[in-house]
Design a protein around this motif. Structure first.
Motif, short mmCIF file in Angstrom:
data_model
loop_
_atom_site.label_atom_id
_atom_site.label_comp_id
_atom_site.label_asym_id
_atom_site.label_seq_id
_atom_site.Cartn_x
_atom_site.Cartn_y
_atom_site.Cartn_z
N LEU A 140 0.73 -1.41 -0.03
CA LEU A 140 0.01 0.00 0.23
C LEU A 140 0.94 1.22 -0.12
CD1 LEU A 140 -2.74 -1.19 2.57
CD2 LEU A 140 -3.14 -0.75 0.08
N ARG A 141 2.04 1.17 0.78
CA ARG A 141 2.80 2.53 0.76
C ARG A 141 3.40 2.64 -0.51
NH1 ARG A 141 8.02 2.07 2.58
NH2 ARG A 141 8.10 -0.01 1.46
N ASP A 142 4.03 1.70 -1.41
CA ASP A 142 4.45 1.75 -2.61
C ASP A 142 3.18 2.46 -3.76
OD1 ASP A 142 6.52 0.93 -1.67
OD2 ASP A 142 6.46 -1.28 -2.42
N ALA A 143 2.03 1.88 -3.40
CA ALA A 143 1.13 2.07 -4.39
C ALA A 143 0.70 3.83 -4.12
CB ALA A 143 -0.22 1.37 -4.19
N VAL A 144 0.62 4.26 -2.92
CA VAL A 144 0.28 5.60 -2.57
C VAL A 144 1.36 6.41 -3.02
CG1 VAL A 144 -0.10 7.06 -0.51
CG2 VAL A 144 -1.00 4.91 -0.61
N GLN A 145 2.76 6.06 -2.76
CA GLN A 145 3.68 6.95 -3.29
C GLN A 145 3.90 6.89 -4.82
OE1 GLN A 145 5.28 8.88 -0.77
NE2 GLN A 145 3.43 8.12 0.30
N SER A 146 3.36 6.00 -5.33
CA SER A 146 3.59 6.15 -6.76
C SER A 146 2.64 6.97 -7.29
CB SER A 146 3.27 4.67 -7.43
OG SER A 146 2.96 4.71 -8.75
N ALA A 147 1.33 7.07 -6.71
CA ALA A 147 0.27 7.94 -6.76
C ALA A 147 0.74 9.35 -6.55
CB ALA A 147 -1.06 7.81 -6.31
N ARG A 148 1.41 9.40 -5.51
CA ARG A 148 1.73 10.93 -5.08
C ARG A 148 2.75 11.35 -5.96
NH1 ARG A 148 5.33 11.96 0.53
NH2 ARG A 148 5.03 14.10 0.54
N ASP A 149 3.70 10.54 -6.58
CA ASP A 149 4.46 10.95 -7.64
C ASP A 149 4.16 11.39 -9.06
OD1 ASP A 149 6.43 11.19 -5.45
OD2 ASP A 149 7.21 9.14 -5.91
N GLY A 150 2.84 10.58 -9.23
CA GLY A 150 2.55 10.60 -10.39
C GLY A 150 1.30 11.62 -10.69
N GLY A 151 0.39 11.48 -11.36
CA GLY A 151 -0.78 12.36 -11.78
C GLY A 151 -1.62 12.88 -10.61
N PRO A 152 -1.98 12.27 -9.64
CA PRO A 152 -2.97 12.93 -8.75
C PRO A 152 -1.88 13.34 -7.51
CG PRO A 152 -3.58 10.21 -9.09
CD PRO A 152 -2.41 10.65 -9.85
N GLY A 153 -0.88 13.18 -7.39
CA GLY A 153 -0.04 13.96 -6.56
C GLY A 153 0.44 15.42 -7.04
N ARG A 154 0.21 15.34 -8.48
CA ARG A 154 0.75 16.69 -8.94
C ARG A 154 -0.32 17.77 -9.08
NH1 ARG A 154 4.63 14.50 -13.87
NH2 ARG A 154 6.08 13.52 -12.41
N LEU A 155 -1.49 17.32 -8.69
CA LEU A 155 -2.59 18.50 -8.61
C LEU A 155 -2.45 19.56 -7.63
CD1 LEU A 155 -5.80 15.90 -9.03
CD2 LEU A 155 -4.99 17.31 -10.66
#
Length: 210
Positions: free
Chosen positions: A26-41
């Motif tokens: 779960l940590r890897d998935a969240v951090q991947s989202a954070r570094d990707g599209g959703p995290g850049r909003l």
């Protein structure tokens, strides 16, 4: 809730167990989202940080104390035992500090960023910010509920509390401050405190005032 809390505590002591592996996934998935599209909003990181900060003692504890004072005033107006909130609120804080801090020291779980715990230092399990926000805000609302007569308003406030507490946990995980199981364990602890506080409040308020 206590059974889940016990299970998570046991798993936090077992390196590379199933819960540990699920946390890492779960940590890897969240951090991947954070570094990707959703995290850049715009504002996502700021919102997550603000939600996390609700669990700070300087935020949550004063809110609980304010709710206890308001509940005591309302109870006195209705000729109920006005001192009941003044007993329940400090008791909830004692349970909070008496379980979370020792738990952090005894379990000594490393953080999701790989940071190790120095001997005698505080670990990451359970989540102190999640427990503080959940115990303080939840107990505060519980103390006020007997004096909120409109069912719709009661449901709205309970729903808002749930959203805020979910937001606190999500913010902590998003910012990589805690594992998911750290947050869930603190919710279980808070749920136990709420149940005890609700039982105590119900029994004490049913009696005639002194």
């Amino acid at each position: 809730m206590l059974a889940v809390l016990g299970l998570l505590t046991w798993q936090a002591l077992v390196p590379h167990g199933p819960v540990d592996r699920l946390d890492a996934t779960l940590r890897d998935a969240v951090q991947s989202a954070r570094d990707g599209g959703p995290g850049r909003l715009p504002g996502v990181e700021t919102l997550a940080q603000l939600l996390s900060d609700i669990g700070d003692t300087l935020v949550s504890v004063p809110l609980l104390l304010a709710a206890a004072v308001a509940a005591a005033v309302l109870a006195r107006r209705r000729r109920l035992r006005w001192w009941v909130p003044a007993v329940i609120a400090p008791a909830a804080l004692v349970v909070l500090m008496g379980t979370v801090v020792p738990g952090k020291v005894l379990v000594a779980r490393p953080g999701p960023d790989g940071e190790r715990v120095v001997p005698g230092g505080w670990g990451w399990f359970p989540s102190g910010h999640t427990a503080t926000a959940s115990v303080c805000l939840g107990t505060g609302l519980l103390l006020l509920l007997p004096y909120i007569l409109r069912p719709v308003l009661r449901r709205v406030l309970v729903g808002l509390l749930a959203l805020v507490l979910l937001g606190v946990g999500a913010g902590l995980v998003w910012c990589n401050f805690h594992w998911v199981s750290d947050v869930v364990a603190s919710w279980c602890l808070a749920g136990t405190v709420w149940w005890c506080a609700a039982v105590a409040q119900l029994r004490l308020l049913r009696r005639r005032p002194d």
